[in-house]
Scaffold this motif. Structure first.
Motif, mmCIF file in Angstrom:
data_model
loop_
_atom_site.group_PDB
_atom_site.id
_atom_site.type_symbol
_atom_site.label_atom_id
_atom_site.label_comp_id
_atom_site.label_asym_id
_atom_site.label_seq_id
_atom_site.Cartn_x
_atom_site.Cartn_y
_atom_site.Cartn_z
ATOM 1 N N ALA A 160 30.116 -10.788 17.071
ATOM 2 C CA ALA A 160 30.625 -12.041 17.379
ATOM 3 C C ALA A 160 29.548 -13.087 17.052
ATOM 4 N N PRO A 161 30.069 -14.504 16.535
ATOM 5 C CA PRO A 161 29.268 -15.797 16.431
ATOM 6 C C PRO A 161 29.927 -16.315 18.954
ATOM 7 N N ALA A 162 28.825 -16.579 19.176
ATOM 8 C CA ALA A 162 29.028 -16.938 20.860
ATOM 9 C C ALA A 162 28.166 -18.115 21.414
ATOM 10 N N PRO A 205 35.461 -16.133 17.276
ATOM 11 C CA PRO A 205 35.908 -15.247 16.001
ATOM 12 C C PRO A 205 35.525 -16.380 14.954
ATOM 13 N N GLU A 206 35.900 -17.600 15.069
ATOM 14 C CA GLU A 206 36.365 -18.911 14.353
ATOM 15 C C GLU A 206 35.014 -19.478 13.838
ATOM 16 N N THR A 207 34.358 -19.481 13.668
ATOM 17 C CA THR A 207 32.845 -20.192 13.968
ATOM 18 C C THR A 207 31.867 -19.287 12.993
ATOM 19 N N ASP A 266 30.484 -11.227 7.456
ATOM 20 C CA ASP A 266 31.592 -11.552 5.886
ATOM 21 C C ASP A 266 32.617 -12.012 7.016
ATOM 22 N N GLU A 267 33.494 -13.376 6.664
ATOM 23 C CA GLU A 267 34.504 -14.165 7.115
ATOM 24 C C GLU A 267 35.501 -13.343 7.562
ATOM 25 N N ARG A 268 36.575 -12.378 6.634
ATOM 26 C CA ARG A 268 37.669 -11.843 6.461
ATOM 27 C C ARG A 268 37.626 -10.579 7.514
ATOM 28 N N ALA A 272 38.754 -10.942 12.782
ATOM 29 C CA ALA A 272 39.914 -10.303 12.747
ATOM 30 C C ALA A 272 40.929 -10.531 13.895
ATOM 31 N N GLU A 273 40.546 -11.143 14.916
ATOM 32 C CA GLU A 273 41.254 -10.908 15.966
ATOM 33 C C GLU A 273 42.024 -12.506 16.295
ATOM 34 N N MET A 274 42.187 -13.578 15.242
ATOM 35 C CA MET A 274 43.105 -14.423 14.545
ATOM 36 C C MET A 274 44.493 -14.128 14.277
ATOM 37 N N ARG A 275 43.608 -12.974 13.143
ATOM 38 C CA ARG A 275 44.904 -12.878 12.294
ATOM 39 C C ARG A 275 45.669 -11.836 13.205
ATOM 40 N N ASN A 276 45.128 -11.626 13.688
ATOM 41 C CA ASN A 276 45.268 -9.497 14.486
ATOM 42 C C ASN A 276 46.704 -11.072 15.318
#
Length: 286
Positions: A160-162, A205-207, A266-268, A272-276
């Motif tokens: 993940a981006p970090a 995850p938003e980045t 893949d942005e979708r 995942a964590e924000m959508r969850n």
């Protein structure tokens, strides 16, 4: 879109200082809070989204509103070091304590996780191993919490981006470790405190990849100092590849060169964590 998402009220808490917001806008065209607002409006079309900047001395909710009237609070990343006693860190932590006390569920990334931990009565520290820059590699859900809804849809290990210089070294009472990796023991956690619940991740995850490239450029000196690059030219060469993959996310050659897969490109999947969180904890009109 469902009725839960369309009728929700979200509050984005952007704890960047004015100077940090300016630098980020100059680098990628938006502040951390503006990135969150954009993502939330796509994940929950029709939701009402407000923003507050709790590190600022004049931060205030819209007139007549209270934290309890929101369905969720989202805490962005920030360059604040919470082990430094400053007016900005004190205001940010006090805000999060108010969020916990309000009972409004909260989600946060990177510094957002650190703010929640300090607000729950614990501390953070500088990275003990080394700077995690660009991407967090092989994040692994804990065996006991693999089924936690925050990580639904994530594989047994993922990137993940970090980019962060500080970390949560341990969790306070009432918290649950959800994931970690070799460099950062706490990559995802649930924290319960004072009647409130927070789900957070150390990564971003938003980045998008364009923002990863911008963050690398802004912190080029730190990357060189940490021994992750020989000089600014090395950082720029890497950032150019990340930028190129942002423009063409299906470029398998670039993804291979950077060691990334669809969990990042893949942005979708990346969100995942924000959508969850929105699906599991947001209940309009609580």
């Amino acid at each position: 879109m469902n009725s839960t998402q369309s009728s929700s009220r979200f509050l984005v808490a952007e704890s960047e200082t004015p100077e940090a917001r300016k630098k980020r806008r100059e680098s990628v065209g938006r502040s951390s809070g503006e990135t969150y607002l954009d993502i939330l409006r796509r994940l929950a079309p029709g939701a009402t989204c407000d923003r507050i900047q709790p590190a600022d001395a004049d931060a205030a909710l819209p007139p007549g509103d209270s934290l309890a009237e929101y369905d969720a609070v989202f805490l962005t990343g920030s360059p604040l070091h919470l082990y430094e006693e400053t007016p900005e860190t004190r205001r940010t932590v006090a805000f999060m304590r108010s969020v916990f006390a309000s009972g409004t569920p909260a989600f946060g990334s990177c510094a957002g996780l650190q703010v929640a931990k300090v607000a729950a009565g614990d501390s953070v520290r500088p990275n003990a191993r080394r700077l995690e820059a660009g991407f967090a590699r092989r994040i692994t859900p804990t065996a006991d919490e693999r089924s936690h809804p925050l990580l639904a849809g994530r594989p047994a290990a993922f990137d993940a981006p970090a980019i962060h210089t500080d970390e949560v070294d341990a969790l306070p009472p009432g918290a649950t470790l959800l994931a970690g990796n070799r460099l950062t023991a706490v990559q995802a956690a649930e924290i319960r405190f004072d009647g409130g619940v927070f789900w957070g991740v150390q990564y971003h995850p938003e980045t998008g990849l364009d923002e990863v490239a911008g963050a690398l450029r802004r912190q080029a000196d730190s990357l060189v100092e940490a021994g992750l690059a020989r000089g600014e030219d090395d950082v720029e060469a890497y950032a150019l590849q990340v930028d190129a993959l942002h423009r063409e996310p299906n470029r398998r050659d670039l993804a291979w060169r950077l060691g990334l897969d669809e969990q990042v490109t893949d942005e979708r999947l990346r969100l995942a964590e924000m959508r969850n969180f929105i699906g599991a904890l947001v209940r309009p009109g609580r």
